[in-house]
Design a protein around this motif. Structure first.
Motif, mmCIF file in Angstrom:
data_model
loop_
_atom_site.group_PDB
_atom_site.id
_atom_site.type_symbol
_atom_site.label_atom_id
_atom_site.label_comp_id
_atom_site.label_asym_id
_atom_site.label_seq_id
_atom_site.Cartn_x
_atom_site.Cartn_y
_atom_site.Cartn_z
ATOM 1 N N MET A 1 51.513 33.889 41.049
ATOM 2 C CA MET A 1 50.585 34.957 41.338
ATOM 3 C C MET A 1 49.360 34.759 40.438
ATOM 4 N N PRO B 1 45.742 35.904 38.600
ATOM 5 C CA PRO B 1 45.332 37.148 37.937
ATOM 6 C C PRO B 1 44.674 38.141 38.901
ATOM 7 N N GLN C 1 45.390 38.490 42.091
ATOM 8 C CA GLN C 1 46.457 39.101 42.874
ATOM 9 C C GLN C 1 47.209 40.146 42.056
ATOM 10 N N ALA C 2 47.458 39.840 40.797
ATOM 11 C CA ALA C 2 48.150 40.800 39.930
ATOM 12 C C ALA C 2 47.313 42.057 39.739
ATOM 13 N N SER C 3 46.010 41.875 39.577
ATOM 14 C CA SER C 3 45.125 43.023 39.417
ATOM 15 C C SER C 3 45.099 43.877 40.679
ATOM 16 N N ARG D 1 47.528 44.109 42.900
ATOM 17 C CA ARG D 1 48.817 44.813 43.001
ATOM 18 C C ARG D 1 48.867 46.006 42.067
#
Length: 125
Positions: free
Chosen positions: A1, A3, A5-7, A9
């Motif tokens: 994933m 960064p 994509q993590a942000s 989510r």
């Protein structure tokens, strides 16, 4: 994933929690998250911080339980190490006193070799 994509989510998680827990509309929640991310203030940005803290508290609750369970073990280990250090202090002091029979600069192996017997690295020309 990645960064990004993590942000994304995390933002979706916060938006859904704001809608569910505080009765905001999806647009209000999304606006509040974006404002908070830009370090702006808005009518609901304080709720984003509240929900972010709640998410972190929920995520770290199991780790907190593990840490609390290991605290007695860590205290016992620290006490045992302190006892061990106290037990070895007299031996260390005797060893330090035994080495005082020669000057600090003197080697226990005698003076360095001189002359022919001394091994010097060969010089390459």
């Amino acid at each position: 994933m990645t960064p990004e994509q993590a942000s994304a989510r995390a933002a979706l998680l916060l938006i859904s929690r704001l809608v569910r827990n505080h009765g905001l509309t999806a647009d209000e929640a999304a606006t509040a998250v974006v404002q908070r991310r830009r370090r702006e203030t808005g009518p609901h940005t304080h709720l984003v911080i509240v929900e972010a803290n709640a998410v972190l508290a929920e995520a770290f609750a199991p780790m907190r339980k593990v840490i609390e369970a290991f605290q007695p073990i860590a205290k016992a280990a620290a006490a045992a190490m302190a006892d061990l250090v106290r037990a070895f202090q007299p031996v260390a002091q005797q060893a330090a006193a035994a080495h005082r029979d020669r000057p600090a600069w003197a080697s226990p192996y005698g003076p360095p070799p001189r002359g022919r017997n001394r091994k010097e690295p060969r010089r390459v020309r």
